[in-house]
Design a protein around this motif. Sequence first.
Motif, PDB file in Angstrom:
ATOM      1  N   UNK A  80       0.665  -1.117   0.105  1.00  0.00           N
ATOM      2  CA  UNK A  80      -0.139  -0.030   0.190  1.00  0.00           C
ATOM      3  C   UNK A  80       0.917   1.290   0.028  1.00  0.00           C
ATOM      4  N   UNK A  81       0.937   1.850  -1.169  1.00  0.00           N
ATOM      5  CA  UNK A  81       1.847   3.095  -1.088  1.00  0.00           C
ATOM      6  C   UNK A  81       1.184   4.501  -0.584  1.00  0.00           C
ATOM      7  N   UNK A  82       0.021   4.148  -0.069  1.00  0.00           N
ATOM      8  CA  UNK A  82      -0.432   5.802   0.491  1.00  0.00           C
ATOM      9  C   UNK A  82      -0.769   5.396   2.296  1.00  0.00           C
ATOM     10  N   UNK A  95      -5.329  12.458  -4.968  1.00  0.00           N
ATOM     11  CA  UNK A  95      -6.072  11.277  -5.397  1.00  0.00           C
ATOM     12  C   UNK A  95      -4.937  10.075  -4.830  1.00  0.00           C
ATOM     13  N   UNK A  96      -5.517   9.022  -4.540  1.00  0.00           N
ATOM     14  CA  UNK A  96      -4.781   7.790  -3.935  1.00  0.00           C
ATOM     15  C   UNK A  96      -3.585   7.474  -5.132  1.00  0.00           C
ATOM     16  N   UNK A  97      -2.558   7.075  -4.656  1.00  0.00           N
ATOM     17  CA  UNK A  97      -1.352   6.329  -5.475  1.00  0.00           C
ATOM     18  C   UNK A  97      -1.644   4.782  -5.668  1.00  0.00           C
ATOM     19  N   UNK A  98      -2.507   4.444  -4.929  1.00  0.00           N
ATOM     20  CA  UNK A  98      -2.961   2.801  -4.843  1.00  0.00           C
ATOM     21  C   UNK A  98      -3.331   2.386  -6.136  1.00  0.00           C
ATOM     22  N   UNK A 103      -6.221   4.110 -10.995  1.00  0.00           N
ATOM     23  CA  UNK A 103      -6.686   3.639 -12.463  1.00  0.00           C
ATOM     24  C   UNK A 103      -7.955   4.199 -12.495  1.00  0.00           C
ATOM     25  N   UNK A 104      -9.015   4.589 -11.623  1.00  0.00           N
ATOM     26  CA  UNK A 104     -10.243   5.143 -11.857  1.00  0.00           C
ATOM     27  C   UNK A 104     -10.308   6.453 -11.455  1.00  0.00           C
ATOM     28  N   UNK A 105      -9.275   7.173 -11.313  1.00  0.00           N
ATOM     29  CA  UNK A 105      -9.330   8.540 -11.029  1.00  0.00           C
ATOM     30  C   UNK A 105      -9.906   9.604 -12.005  1.00  0.00           C
ATOM     31  N   UNK A 295       2.263  -4.126  -7.284  1.00  0.00           N
ATOM     32  CA  UNK A 295       2.693  -3.434  -6.224  1.00  0.00           C
ATOM     33  C   UNK A 295       4.086  -2.936  -6.763  1.00  0.00           C
ATOM     34  N   UNK A 296       4.938  -2.499  -6.018  1.00  0.00           N
ATOM     35  CA  UNK A 296       6.177  -1.674  -6.503  1.00  0.00           C
ATOM     36  C   UNK A 296       7.157  -2.592  -7.326  1.00  0.00           C
ATOM     37  N   UNK A 297       7.258  -3.998  -6.760  1.00  0.00           N
ATOM     38  CA  UNK A 297       7.757  -5.049  -7.717  1.00  0.00           C
ATOM     39  C   UNK A 297       7.201  -5.127  -8.760  1.00  0.00           C
ATOM     40  N   UNK A 298       5.739  -5.426  -8.691  1.00  0.00           N
ATOM     41  CA  UNK A 298       5.248  -5.722  -9.937  1.00  0.00           C
ATOM     42  C   UNK A 298       5.155  -4.644 -11.123  1.00  0.00           C
ATOM     43  N   UNK A 299       5.129  -3.516 -10.534  1.00  0.00           N
ATOM     44  CA  UNK A 299       5.188  -2.516 -11.475  1.00  0.00           C
ATOM     45  C   UNK A 299       6.475  -2.298 -12.206  1.00  0.00           C
ATOM     46  N   UNK A 300       7.540  -2.494 -11.543  1.00  0.00           N
ATOM     47  CA  UNK A 300       8.805  -2.573 -12.245  1.00  0.00           C
ATOM     48  C   UNK A 300       8.920  -3.593 -13.018  1.00  0.00           C
TER      49      UNK A 300
END
Length: 452
Positions: A80-82, A95-98, A103-105, A295-300
């Motif tokens: 959870x980045x927030x 708006x949240x970074x989660x 994605x729905x912002x 998550x952070x790892x999956x994003x990279x």
Amino acid sequence: MARLALLAVPVALLLSLSFLLLRPASPPLPFSRQQAASGPDRRRLLRVYVAELPRALNHGLLDLYWSLPAADSRIPASSDPDHPPPRPPRAHSPYPDSPLIKQYSAEYWLLASLQPDWRDADVVFVPFFATLSAEMELGWGAKGAFRRKEGNEDYRRQREVVDRVTAHPAWRRSGGRDHVFVLTDPVAMWHVRKEIAPAILLVVDFGGWYKLDSNSASSNVSHMIQHTQVSLLKDVIVPYTHLLPTMHLSENKDRPTLLYFKGAKHRHRGGLVREKLWDLMVNEPDVVMEEGYPNATGREQSIKGMRTSEFCLHPAGDTPTSCRLFDAVASLCIPVIVSDEIELPFEGMIDYTEFAIFVSVNNSMRPKWLTNYLRNVPRQQKDEFRRNMAHVQPIFEYDSIYPGRMASAAQDGAVNHIWKKIHQKLPMIQEAVTREKRKPDGTSIPLRCHCT
């Protein structure tokens, strides 16, 4: 609801339209970052009211979100980045970074694009952050409470919004047909959808909206619609907010992987196609199929995977589309769309066949058919697709009103294109409102499918 605040959006500065509004336009105040059109161009303005809702139903939800002490219960706390919130406190509540929520912002950026005025309006924008409300209930509410009404804070907020908006004369004047709700999350406004069905709904796709006829099995009609609450005639498909950074064409390098996919293998409904595709392709050479959470790892991993692959697979999930498509565009990875029922943002303004490949579910299910097809796409065509993709990247960017929060997009970005699409609906909406006025009391109107 004591009053409505009018907001003017100068569509003349967004798009030169060939049709005019059906009633004379009154002169609006200037747009926040542009000079309003004058003279004849005033008639090309889309005039937008913002329904007056308590702050607690939009920006107040952001304050509440950032005050939550615990992480989202649906994901590991480390993902959870927030939460815990950054320190020192921010001057505003962004708006949240989660990735589950960001994605729905669209609801956040659309409201941020408007400035108040006191004139007549063409549409009424309802400033409820429905996605954030739903996601907070799913991530922090009692387990299993979301589909119940009792003890469900999201339902309480939904009910308050509907009661306030439908009680106003603006709703009664049009039956809600000129009201705009942002419902980018598939579960936004879950309990009250039938009540807001006449309105203009801004959605990422139509997955989960249709109800099948209870007799369809016996009548051998597998996709008969009992009634529909969404339609391309009145509603607008909007893009997800992409989660990966934008890659510019000048940064493009060799792409040794043929096809890349990262996401959940097991999905429901139309997403069963994804599971079958996975089994067909997981052992194919030059194909990468990874299961993972963003998550952070999956994003990279996703950044690396999409930027080193020629094509990115976009099969249907729980709904016909996903954020993955817009991540692929941001990464200049040619989308391969396997989703027969997909609807896409801004069609008629952009041509997706100029930068994406569409494959029927039937063809994709044939062993080795898809990889053989992709291997035979000429290099010249792939280069052209990537150039076209770079050209449309700004169209899928949501504007930022906070410098440094998210990169500000060009004026021809997602928010402006959404307002253009709404403006295109006006003649049909105004005709429907006029037709409704002449129907006598007691008229029985049969249910119809507004399919396209």
